[in-house]
Design an enzyme around this catalytic site. Structure first.
Site, PDB file in Angstrom:
ATOM      1  N   LYS A 116       0.744  -1.418  -0.042  1.00 49.52           N
ATOM      2  CA  LYS A 116       0.148   0.004   0.080  1.00 49.52           C
ATOM      3  C   LYS A 116       0.681   1.379  -0.174  1.00 49.52           C
ATOM      4  CE  LYS A 116      -4.239  -1.990   1.589  1.00 49.52           C
ATOM      5  NZ  LYS A 116      -5.450  -1.898   2.535  1.00 49.52           N
ATOM      6  N   LYS A 200      -4.066 -10.330  -5.427  1.00 51.26           N
ATOM      7  CA  LYS A 200      -5.095 -10.436  -4.523  1.00 51.26           C
ATOM      8  C   LYS A 200      -6.119  -9.719  -4.996  1.00 51.26           C
ATOM      9  CE  LYS A 200      -5.761  -8.692  -0.474  1.00 51.26           C
ATOM     10  NZ  LYS A 200      -6.888  -8.327   0.322  1.00 51.26           N
ATOM     11  N   LYS A 203     -11.097  -4.786  -2.420  1.00 57.53           N
ATOM     12  CA  LYS A 203     -12.225  -3.941  -2.452  1.00 57.53           C
ATOM     13  C   LYS A 203     -11.907  -2.282  -3.000  1.00 57.53           C
ATOM     14  CE  LYS A 203     -13.421  -4.421   2.139  1.00 57.53           C
ATOM     15  NZ  LYS A 203     -12.141  -4.094   3.030  1.00 57.53           N
TER      16      LYS A 203
HETATM   17  N1  AQP Z   1      -9.031 -11.536  -2.125  1.00 54.12           N
HETATM   18  C1  AQP Z   1      -9.195 -12.086  -0.937  1.00 54.12           C
HETATM   19  N2  AQP Z   1      -9.521 -13.423  -0.688  1.00 54.12           N
HETATM   20  C2  AQP Z   1     -10.008 -13.975   0.456  1.00 54.12           C
HETATM   21  N3  AQP Z   1     -10.101 -13.450   1.689  1.00 54.12           N
HETATM   22  C3  AQP Z   1     -10.032 -12.037   1.508  1.00 54.12           C
HETATM   23  N4  AQP Z   1     -10.127 -10.913   2.380  1.00 54.12           N
HETATM   24  C4  AQP Z   1      -9.879  -9.925   1.899  1.00 54.12           C
HETATM   25  N5  AQP Z   1      -9.466 -10.250   0.585  1.00 54.12           N
HETATM   26  C5  AQP Z   1      -9.454 -11.290   0.278  1.00 54.12           C
HETATM   27  C6  AQP Z   1     -10.308 -11.185   3.704  1.00 54.12           C
HETATM   28  O1  AQP Z   1     -11.464 -10.192   4.031  1.00 54.12           O
HETATM   29  C7  AQP Z   1     -11.572  -9.997   5.397  1.00 54.12           C
HETATM   30  C8  AQP Z   1     -11.766  -8.496   5.486  1.00 54.12           C
HETATM   31  O2  AQP Z   1     -10.545  -7.878   4.950  1.00 54.12           O
HETATM   32  P1  AQP Z   1     -10.462  -6.404   5.416  1.00 54.12           P
HETATM   33  O3  AQP Z   1     -11.648  -5.569   4.857  1.00 54.12           O
HETATM   34  O4  AQP Z   1     -10.049  -6.090   7.038  1.00 54.12           O
HETATM   35  O5  AQP Z   1      -8.968  -5.870   4.599  1.00 54.12           O
HETATM   36  P2  AQP Z   1      -8.231  -6.561   3.658  1.00 54.12           P
HETATM   37  O6  AQP Z   1      -7.732  -7.747   3.891  1.00 54.12           O
HETATM   38  O7  AQP Z   1      -7.329  -5.388   3.163  1.00 54.12           O
HETATM   39  O8  AQP Z   1      -9.139  -6.562   2.361  1.00 54.12           O
HETATM   40  P3  AQP Z   1      -9.470  -5.829   0.888  1.00 54.12           P
HETATM   41  O9  AQP Z   1     -10.627  -6.158   0.060  1.00 54.12           O
HETATM   42  O10 AQP Z   1      -7.989  -6.070   0.139  1.00 54.12           O
HETATM   43  O11 AQP Z   1      -9.336  -4.452   1.407  1.00 54.12           O
HETATM   44  P4  AQP Z   1      -8.588  -2.816   0.831  1.00 54.12           P
HETATM   45  O12 AQP Z   1      -8.871  -2.930  -0.427  1.00 54.12           O
HETATM   46  O13 AQP Z   1      -9.218  -1.839   1.808  1.00 54.12           O
HETATM   47  O14 AQP Z   1      -7.291  -3.374   1.445  1.00 54.12           O
HETATM   48  C9  AQP Z   1     -10.124 -10.242   5.900  1.00 54.12           C
HETATM   49  O15 AQP Z   1     -10.376 -11.521   6.813  1.00 54.12           O
HETATM   50  C10 AQP Z   1      -9.325 -10.649   4.666  1.00 54.12           C
HETATM   51  O16 AQP Z   1      -8.503 -11.717   5.103  1.00 54.12           O
END
Ligand code: AQP
Length: 337
Positions: A116, A200, A203
């Site tokens: 990030k 990965k 969102k």
């Molecule tokens: N691609 C993924 N596959 C499986 N699990 C995933 N998680 C996130 N992306 C995937 C799981 O979703 C939960 C919530 O995640 P988060 O909102 O705390 O943050 P993150 O892991 O950083 O998810 P994002 O979607 O990638 O958010 P942004 O883009 O804001 O950084 C966690 O249990 C995570 O493992």
């Protein structure tokens, strides 16, 4: 407050964007399976979301929508403690105490921080919140004396850091925290970006074709899956050589339970079109009932408020107990009553 004697689970999702199929399969779908067996705390982690700039009205909308999605996906507010992270101030207070027991070196080695922060290049305007994110996550988890943390694979490293911070604190003062274990699903633990399948799915990605959202309408899901990057090999095979196809097979397998062997046989000699259509159908079948319920839940704001208020009340009680313990051990003078 009643003690259940059950093992404790804590997990959360940040309202930094709309929920993707990655968040659903990696986290939420499994939470639902765990709610009978464990004492579960499921949180919308809004404090985490502001490590990236959020439009206030979008943050408000998404926070409530995520809570509504938790409910629509099958989490029962009678069985689980469901709340909004910023309603429990112990999370930020404990994070400061833990920050003073965490090294900058270990934080700057975190993969998520490196990915990030690299978007800023050499810019020095990377927020300190982005670096400190895992400490807040450690405080979320440790305040509830958590046994298990159901997360996707991307969060494994942060959980290892949580364990290290907890052990360090326990050794420096005296046993204070339970050491939590990760609970990573066998299937769906890492759903990949539909356009760049070596990355990965996230969102907060800028390309809407890279993810499927839980609230995407059926025609959008069909379009996004039909546009998902595959390869020119033309064979449905579970192989690292074909990351796009592998990712779609993972999604299909997690949703329908069909084995990879079965999927390979079913689409042998058929190219990708029919396979992609079936992947889209499986997603739509899973998401449509949830989507219908979300609209209804969001329409009843009073009920939603009742749920997150009750959740915050219980969470505050438990979290403050641990916070007081931390403060006492550190040497702070208790507030006289
Ligand atoms: N691609 C993924 N596959 C499986 N699990 C995933 N998680 C996130 N992306 C995937 C799981 O979703 C939960 C919530 O995640 P988060 O909102 O705390 O943050 P993150 O892991 O950083 O998810 P994002 O979607 O990638 O958010 P942004 O883009 O804001 O950084 C966690 O249990 C995570 O493992």
């Amino acid at each position: 407050m009643e003690e259940t004697g059950k093992k404790v689970i804590f997990s959360g999702i940040q309202p930094s964007g709309n929920l993707t199929i990655g968040n659903y399969l990696g986290a939420l779908k499994n939470w639902v399976k765990l709610q009978d067996e464990y004492d579960c705390y499921y949180c919308v982690v809004d404090l985490h979301a502001i490590t990236a700039r959020q439009e206030p009205k979008d943050l408000r909308r998404r926070t409530l929508e995520i809570l509504a999605i938790y409910l629509a996906a099958g989490l029962d507010p009678e069985k689980n403690t469901m709340f909004i992270q910023s309603h429990v101030s112990a999370h930020t207070e404990a994070a400061w105490l833990l920050n003073c027991n965490t090294y900058v070196g270990e934080l700057s080695r975190m993969t998520q921080y490196k990915t990030k922060s690299s978007k800023f290049g050499n810019d020095t305007s990377i927020s300190a919140g982005l670096l400190n994110y895992p400490v807040l996550m450690a405080s979320d988890i440790l305040l509830y004396q958590t046994d298990l943390v159901p997360v996707g694979l991307d969060q494994k490293q942060h959980l290892e850091l949580t364990r290290n911070i907890a052990e360090r604190f326990n050794n420096a003062y005296s046993p204070t925290f339970k050491i939590p274990e990760p609970y990573i699903p066998k299937e769906g633990s890492k759903i990949m970006d539909l356009q760049e399948p070596l990355k990965k799915m996230s969102k907060s990605s800028e390309n809407p074709n890279s993810f499927i959202l839980l609230m995407d309408p059926p025609e959008v899901i069909k379009k996004k899956i039909s546009r998902a990057v595959t390869d020119s090999i033309g064979i449905v095979k579970y192989s690292d050589e074909q990351p796009g196809v592998k990712n779609l097979m993972n999604i299909l397998n997690t949703l329908t339970g069909e084995s990879f062997d079965c999927i390979e046989k079913k689409y042998a000699g058929k190219g990708y079109a029919e396979f992609k259509e079936d992947v889209a159908t499986a997603i739509i079948n899973e998401f449509e009932p949830i989507q219908n319920k979300v609209e209804m839940i969001l329409a009843d704001k009073t009920n939603l408020e009742k749920i997150y208020k009750a959740g915050a009340e219980k969470a505050n009680y438990i979290a403050n107990k641990t916070l007081r313990k931390m403060q006492k051990k550190i040497g702070f003078i208790p507030v006289s009553k």
